[in-house]
Enzyme design. Structure first.
Site, PDB file in Angstrom:
ATOM      1  N   GLU A  38      17.023   5.844  -4.288  1.00 30.07           N
ATOM      2  CA  GLU A  38      16.303   4.567  -4.191  1.00 30.07           C
ATOM      3  C   GLU A  38      17.016   3.514  -5.037  1.00 30.07           C
ATOM      4  OE1 GLU A  38      14.315   1.389  -3.705  1.00 30.07           O
ATOM      5  OE2 GLU A  38      13.639   3.113  -2.526  1.00 30.07           O
ATOM      6  N   LYS A  39      17.238   2.330  -4.447  1.00 29.06           N
ATOM      7  CA  LYS A  39      17.984   1.295  -5.176  1.00 29.06           C
ATOM      8  C   LYS A  39      17.086   0.431  -6.065  1.00 29.06           C
ATOM      9  CE  LYS A  39      17.926  -2.350  -1.630  1.00 29.06           C
ATOM     10  NZ  LYS A  39      18.753  -3.288  -0.844  1.00 29.06           N
ATOM     11  N   LYS A  55      -3.950  -6.123  -2.429  1.00 28.23           N
ATOM     12  CA  LYS A  55      -5.369  -5.765  -2.496  1.00 28.23           C
ATOM     13  C   LYS A  55      -5.943  -6.091  -3.872  1.00 28.23           C
ATOM     14  CE  LYS A  55      -4.252  -4.331   1.474  1.00 28.23           C
ATOM     15  NZ  LYS A  55      -3.061  -5.019   2.014  1.00 28.23           N
ATOM     16  N   THR A 142      14.694   3.395   4.656  1.00 26.77           N
ATOM     17  CA  THR A 142      15.066   2.213   3.860  1.00 26.77           C
ATOM     18  C   THR A 142      14.115   1.027   4.021  1.00 26.77           C
ATOM     19  OG1 THR A 142      16.736   1.853   5.609  1.00 26.77           O
ATOM     20  CG2 THR A 142      17.505   2.712   3.500  1.00 26.77           C
ATOM     21  N   ILE A 183      -0.729  -9.839   7.170  1.00 27.30           N
ATOM     22  CA  ILE A 183      -0.235 -10.443   5.930  1.00 27.30           C
ATOM     23  C   ILE A 183      -0.763 -11.861   5.781  1.00 27.30           C
ATOM     24  CG2 ILE A 183       1.829 -11.155   4.656  1.00 27.30           C
ATOM     25  CD1 ILE A 183       3.344  -8.892   6.169  1.00 27.30           C
ATOM     26  N   GLY A 266       5.643 -11.331   9.641  1.00 25.22           N
ATOM     27  CA  GLY A 266       5.933  -9.909   9.767  1.00 25.22           C
ATOM     28  C   GLY A 266       7.124  -9.485   8.932  1.00 25.22           C
ATOM     29  N   ASP A 306       8.917   1.881   7.992  1.00 29.84           N
ATOM     30  CA  ASP A 306       9.150   0.560   8.578  1.00 29.84           C
ATOM     31  C   ASP A 306      10.511   0.434   9.245  1.00 29.84           C
ATOM     32  OD1 ASP A 306       6.695  -0.046   7.557  1.00 29.84           O
ATOM     33  OD2 ASP A 306       7.368  -1.596   6.163  1.00 29.84           O
ATOM     34  N   HIS A 439     -29.085   6.784   4.203  1.00 25.83           N
ATOM     35  CA  HIS A 439     -29.747   5.473   4.255  1.00 25.83           C
ATOM     36  C   HIS A 439     -30.128   5.053   2.837  1.00 25.83           C
ATOM     37  CE1 HIS A 439     -32.416   2.263   5.648  1.00 25.83           C
ATOM     38  NE2 HIS A 439     -33.316   2.723   4.796  1.00 25.83           N
TER      39      HIS A 439
END
Length: 462
Positions: A38-39, A55, A142, A183, A266, A306, A439
């Site tokens: 991981e960079k 959030k 990535t 987003i 996006g 992604d 309830h």
């Protein structure tokens, strides 16, 4: 390039976001020797630039709204404004705690963690920090970055991406949000709670356009009530600086001016210059193409998250990473049903769904074979107590299973767990109606909706 041939990992993972670290944790658990490269920071977009920090901002906005509206509950309180430094401190503490926990988890599973920018150098190796890391299999994970449009210069000050919005040192007086998807509406919601005058510009005909049209209309109604403005159905043309902000012009000539423009159209895959194409990995518009088991056309290379053209959700990345790890460990795996993935937009009110829309159901099964039912939260005691409005909409194949659950209202994201079981277990309305829901809870609204669909409504009109 030095080649440490003494170590050949079972799995080399390029990217430590949701998909990458999930694969690393599961593969290690199954006895595979794993290297994770991981960079930036372990946890990727979700933990540092996406799900978690946004959030936290939305929750801070919720607290601000509660302070403003306390009198309607008989509570004396006053809202004195937003301490943005304090908001960021709270947000960063949440992220930091989860980050430390994740680092400890990866270390405890004995995953070899390598910090550095990696590049696929062969179908079985990744080059990083002047070394060649060899593996029997390579997983590409990535991730993605915020997208922009031609001619639109994101400067980080007046024209910003979601990355910039998360660390903005002020609450903007006014903002245009370009993009009415997840987003865009989440930032619009948070900023409105902070006191910003917000206008959302969406080229398609509805906010959250991938959701059921009924959910979109309910959100639009709620946004109007909150004073969040939006312009639908006309695409963006250009943006230019004004003396103290930005002017946005649409294709029909209409203009909007604000202190900042948030570009929220996006996210696009991170794949350029990483050696994928050189090693023969099939791609389309920057996305890595995979089969239903997340395998590329190169037998020793898989891809998740992604980077591939599936739903851009952290929990989808988790599931895809786990699927790859289990496949490589020799376990029997089942392809992911992406319609069965729960989807939540955490604006106020929340939009949650699982399954297919009514329109899609009619397209698949025929209009005469689809039944839709709406249950208004006005009939739900806990929603009344919380003063939230909204609906639960069920989409059913006539005399068959529920194929879509679409919910709008505060805290609906917390109800989507049962909704995904209903969809994924192909439940009949009568089967859900048999279950007793506590309830008063908002979860009870799901039960009431199924009671009504089963022909025996309780707290709703038949």
């Amino acid at each position: 390039m030095a080649n440490d041939a003494s170590t050949v990992f079972d799995l080399v993972i390029l990217g430590g976001g949701s998909g990458g670290y999930a694969a690393a944790l599961r593969a290690s658990q199954l006895g595979l020797d794993v290297a994770l490269i991981e960079k930036n920071k372990l946890g990727g977009t979700c933990l540092h630039n996406g799900c978690i920090p946004t959030k936290a901002l939305l929750h801070a906005g919720e607290i601000a709204d509660q302070a403003r509206e306390a009198a309607q509950f008989g509570v004396k309180a006053s809202f004195e404004g937003i301490d943005i430094a304090g908001v960021h401190k709270y947000k960063d503490e949440v992220v930091s705690g989860l980050y430390k926990g994740l680092q400890g988890l990866v270390a405890s599973r004995k995953v070899t963690y390598i910090e550095g920018e990696g590049r696929l150098s062969s179908p079985t190796s990744v080059d990083v920090n002047g070394q060649r890391v060899q593996g029997r299999h390579v997983l590409l994970a990535t991730g993605s970055v915020p997208k922009s449009l031609p001619g639109l210069n994101i400067d980080g000050n007046r024209i910003i991406s979601s990355d910039h919005a998360l660390v903005l040192d002020r609450v903007p007086k006014s903002a245009v949000v370009l993009g009415g998807g997840v987003i865009g509406v989440e930032f619009a919601s948070a900023w409105k709670s902070f006191g910003t005058d917000v206008t959302v510009v969406e080229g398609l005909k509805h906010l959250v356009p991938v959701e059921d049209e009924n959910s979109s209309k309910l959100l639009e109604r709620a946004f109007r009530k909150r004073g969040i403005k939006f312009n639908l159905g006309t695409f963006f043309d250009k943006a230019e600086y004004t003396e103290d902000g930005v002017r946005v012009t649409l294709a029909d000539g209409k203009t909007f001016e604000a202190e900042v423009l948030l570009v929220a159209i996006g996210r696009g895959p991170v794949s350029q210059g990483l050696g994928y194409e050189e090693q023969g990995v099939a791609m389309d518009r920057g996305y890595v193409l995979v089969d239903e088991y997340m395998q590329t056309n190169v037998p020793t290379v898989s891809a998740v998250g992604d980077l591939v053209p599936t739903l851009q959700l952290a929990h989808v990345g988790f599931a895809e990473g786990i699927l790859v790890a289990e496949r490589l460990a020799g376990l029997k795996t089942v392809p992911i049903d992406y319609d069965g993935v729960p989807r939540v937009t955490y604006c106020h009110p929340e939009v949650a769904s699982v399954g297919i829309t009514e329109a899609k159901a009619k397209e698949i099964y025929g209009a005469d074979k689809v039944v839709a039912l709406k249950y208004n939260l006005a009939g739900n005691g806990k929603s009344k107590i919380l003063k939230t409005a909204g609906e639960i909409k069920l989409v059913q194949v006539k005399d068959g299973a529920v194929v879509g659950v679409h919910m709008v209202g505060d805290r609906m994201g917390e109800q989507v767990g049962e909704a995904q079981l209903i969809y994924n277990w192909e439940a009949l309305p009568a089967e859900v109606a048999q279950l007793i829901h506590a309830h008063p809870t908002q979860n009870e609204a799901l039960g009431e909706a199924h009671l009504a669909l089963a022909g025996k409504p309780l707290h709703s009109h038949d």
